[in-house]
Motif scaffolding. Structure first.
Motif, PDB file in Angstrom:
ATOM      1  N   THR A  39      34.166  36.884  22.531  1.00 55.90           N
ATOM      2  CA  THR A  39      35.448  36.178  22.509  1.00 55.90           C
ATOM      3  C   THR A  39      36.113  36.279  23.871  1.00 55.90           C
ATOM      4  O   THR A  39      35.758  37.122  24.714  1.00 55.90           O
ATOM      5  N   GLY A  40      37.114  35.431  24.096  1.00 56.98           N
ATOM      6  CA  GLY A  40      37.846  35.487  25.352  1.00 56.98           C
ATOM      7  C   GLY A  40      38.520  36.829  25.561  1.00 56.98           C
ATOM      8  O   GLY A  40      38.556  37.363  26.679  1.00 56.98           O
ATOM      9  N   LYS A  41      39.046  37.395  24.481  1.00 60.05           N
ATOM     10  CA  LYS A  41      39.721  38.695  24.588  1.00 60.05           C
ATOM     11  C   LYS A  41      38.729  39.781  24.980  1.00 60.05           C
ATOM     12  O   LYS A  41      39.021  40.622  25.844  1.00 60.05           O
ATOM     13  N   ARG A  42      37.548  39.785  24.377  1.00 58.14           N
ATOM     14  CA  ARG A  42      36.532  40.794  24.724  1.00 58.14           C
ATOM     15  C   ARG A  42      36.060  40.619  26.161  1.00 58.14           C
ATOM     16  O   ARG A  42      35.849  41.598  26.889  1.00 58.14           O
ATOM     17  N   ASN A  44      37.736  39.317  28.706  1.00 57.16           N
ATOM     18  CA  ASN A  44      38.784  39.738  29.635  1.00 57.16           C
ATOM     19  C   ASN A  44      38.896  41.259  29.702  1.00 57.16           C
ATOM     20  O   ASN A  44      39.105  41.828  30.777  1.00 57.16           O
ATOM     21  N   ARG A  45      38.746  41.918  28.554  1.00 55.08           N
ATOM     22  CA  ARG A  45      38.841  43.380  28.543  1.00 55.08           C
ATOM     23  C   ARG A  45      37.711  43.998  29.370  1.00 55.08           C
ATOM     24  O   ARG A  45      37.930  44.926  30.159  1.00 55.08           O
ATOM     25  N   ALA A  46      36.487  43.468  29.185  1.00 57.11           N
ATOM     26  CA  ALA A  46      35.353  43.985  29.965  1.00 57.11           C
ATOM     27  C   ALA A  46      35.540  43.685  31.453  1.00 57.11           C
ATOM     28  O   ALA A  46      35.280  44.528  32.310  1.00 57.11           O
ATOM     29  N   LEU A  55      34.958  45.000  41.464  1.00 57.31           N
ATOM     30  CA  LEU A  55      34.267  43.714  41.321  1.00 57.31           C
ATOM     31  C   LEU A  55      35.303  42.592  41.282  1.00 57.31           C
ATOM     32  O   LEU A  55      36.295  42.690  40.554  1.00 57.31           O
ATOM     33  N   PRO A  56      35.105  41.512  42.034  1.00 56.41           N
ATOM     34  CA  PRO A  56      36.050  40.391  41.967  1.00 56.41           C
ATOM     35  C   PRO A  56      36.113  39.826  40.541  1.00 56.41           C
ATOM     36  O   PRO A  56      35.110  39.823  39.816  1.00 56.41           O
ATOM     37  N   TRP A  57      37.300  39.369  40.159  1.00 56.52           N
ATOM     38  CA  TRP A  57      37.444  38.771  38.829  1.00 56.52           C
ATOM     39  C   TRP A  57      36.651  37.466  38.785  1.00 56.52           C
ATOM     40  O   TRP A  57      36.789  36.612  39.658  1.00 56.52           O
ATOM     41  N   LEU A  58      35.825  37.320  37.759  1.00 63.13           N
ATOM     42  CA  LEU A  58      34.968  36.145  37.632  1.00 63.13           C
ATOM     43  C   LEU A  58      35.326  35.351  36.386  1.00 63.13           C
ATOM     44  O   LEU A  58      35.459  35.924  35.293  1.00 63.13           O
TER      45      LEU A  58
END
Length: 546
Positions: A39-42, A44-46, A55-58
């Protein structure tokens, strides 16, 4: 799309330099592989955890690009299952094909419907801030640019683009000049093919064996524009499905809303379209001027009780009151009252409970930005609310969309072949399907289906060359879209269901006394049907049943 939003989209989809981040990216991918569903929430949390480590946000699109770079460099072995797991918006291709929607240019509509918004920047009935309309306007309504842009966007978020259904929207297609129509369709095919052809026929011929094939072509028109000449023109363009605004089956309500036709016009158009093999996608509206909650629920039932209607697919559009529709003036004079949210939910739940198993309910509630809605319901998730109410009542919706098997792996031995037979005013329709054996009829899943139409020989056929022919109007096998030649991981699309369904359609047609079997093939499915013994025969593909 404004400049800021476009810049944001571009920044989230630009590939990144993975140099120096290879080990951490591999670790991130291993972590995400274990998060199911992703899911989107999972996600984003990872991602937050790895971002804190440097690590740059991807975005998912950037992560997919990084994954392919890692595989190419030998850091990972390519895994198509993992790639599918990382896809953004996997629902977009879980019906087996990727859909590309394009809009025609603004153009006068022959209709005078009081509920329809008028925006001079858009084709009739569309608003400039709807997502699809924004994309079209950004590309100047050019069909090539719109198509090419959507293909790039789908690929960036991990979706296959080798089997494409083209959905051409924008008012009444049949009211546009035919030279514009031919040019528009050719430009869409040029974008699929990756090069320009001199004529529409050349573009179609290239697409029949191309890498990105058109497996369905959809237009929308009015029932009072459908005649025999229009059927032939649709097929010349390669059209396989036609969307028609039914709106209501109450002649008085049609008149009050100045729709410009009666119910009999819908019956006549549907008869012609069905006999010509087209898939019929109807639009039905609740809360029109003169309608009531009880009347709408009864009217919806007539879609299925009237043999001349019975569409294959349906959109339910509760009327939305917007300031640039004439209906707004009726509201200002207290001559029209929008339904409350509770009334809309009750209508939707009562309607969904009536939908037959052979129908796909593609959309519930129009995708208007809520800032445009003056009064009445403004929630966009009413489909989910209505479905929850049905579950509470123990009467879940059993339309095709609610039963699709989607990403689930399936074995042939777990499926049953079923037949649903119903009558129209000019045909006997067979809905042939493979469905999971367990849970019928409340929790079974649909793996694939075929629509077979047997015309009544007592009536002259509107297309004489199809006299004595049974007609396959649709073959659809579900599961995530796979590129041509890709290996199946158990998806229904690649376990031979289509061939089995066609063989069964042959047997039924032969037993009913038909000499030949026709299929309304899209340009990009001609090679598939040719392998099964069909030959191009004018506007259709046919095979003998001797």
């Amino acid at each position: 799309m404004n400049a800021n939003r476009e810049a944001l989209w571009q920044s989230r989809n630009e590939p990144i330099d993975i140099t120096g981040h290879e080990a951490m990216l591999v670790e991130l991918l291993d972590t995400l592989a274990d998060l199911r569903p992703l899911t989107g929430k999972r996600y984003n949390r990872a991602m937050q955890g790895f971002a804190r480590r440097g690590l740059p946000w991807l975005s998912k699109a950037q992560l997919l690009a990084a994954y392919e770079q890692l595989c190419a460099a030998g850091h990972l072995t390519y895994d198509s299952d993992l790639r599918a797991h990382l896809q953004m918006k996997p629902m977009r291709t879980q019906s087996g094909v990727s859909v590309v929607t394009v809009l025609t240019k603004p153009y006068p509509c022959p209709g005078k419907c009081i509920f329809c918004p008028t925006d001079v920047r858009m084709p009739k009935s569309y608003l400039h801030d709807e997502p699809g309309a924004q994309r079209a306007e950004r590309h100047g309504f050019d069909p090539y640019d719109q198509t090419a842009s959507r293909l790039r966007a789908l690929e960036k978020i991990g979706h296959p683009t080798e089997k494409i259904e083209l959905l051409i929207l924008g008012g009444t297609w049949s009211s546009y000049r035919r030279d514009y129509q031919a040019w528009f369709v050719k430009r869409c095919f040029d974008a699929l093919n990756g090069f320009e052809s001199a004529t529409l026929a050349e573009a179609q011929a290239a697409n029949a064996t191309g890498r990105r094939r058109n497996v369905g072509l959809v237009v929308e028109t009015r029932q009072d524009h459908v005649d025999i000449d229009e059927l032939r023109w649709f097929r010349t363009l390669g059209v396989t499905k036609v969307q028609v605004g039914i709106q209501t089956l109450d002649d008085e309500v049609l008149s009050l809303n100045r729709r410009g036709h009666d119910v009999q016009s819908t019956r006549d158009a549907f008869r012609l379209l069905r006999l010509a093999g087209f898939k019929i996608h109807g639009h039905w509206m609740a809360n029109l001027l003169g309608a009531t909650v009880a009347g709408d629920i009864e009217d919806f039932g007539r879609l299925w009780s009237d043999p001349a209607i019975r569409p294959d697919e349906l959109k339910i559009y509760p009327c939305m009151l917007v300031p640039n529709a004439e209906l707004y003036d009726y509201w200002l004079r207290d001559e029209y009252t929008p339904y409350t949210e509770e009334e809309v939910v009750e209508v939707l739940a009562a309607c969904k409970a009536q939908v037959p198993r052979y129908v796909r309910l593609t959309r519930v509630v129009r995708d208007f930005p809520t800032t445009n809605i003056v009064a009445g319901n403004k929630k966009a998730n009413l489909r989910q609310v209505a479905q929850e109410r049905l579950r509470e009542r123990g009467t879940p919706c059993r339309c095709i969309r609610c039963r699709e098997i989607r990403r689930d792996a399936v074995r042939f031995e777990d499926l049953e072949r079923r037949e649903l037979v119903y009558q129209t005013d000019a045909t006997t329709e067979y809905f042939l399907s493979y469905e999971t054996a367990g849970g019928y009829p409340t929790t079974d899943r649909l793996a694939g289906f075929l629509r077979l139409s047997l015309p009544d020989p007592a009536f002259p056929h509107p297309l004489p060359e199809l006299t004595g022919h049974a007609m396959i109007r649709e073959v659809h096998v579900y599961g995530p879209a796979l590129n041509l030649g890709d290996e199946s991981r158990g998806e229904a699309q690649h376990i031979g269901l289509g061939t089995r369904l066609i063989d069964h359609a042959r047997a039924i047609s032969r037993a009913a006394g038909y000499r030949r079997l026709a299929v309304i093939s899209a340009i990009g499915t001609q090679a598939y049907y040719a392998r099964l013994g069909f030959e191009l025969d004018g506007l259709y593909m046919t095979t003998a049943l001797d």
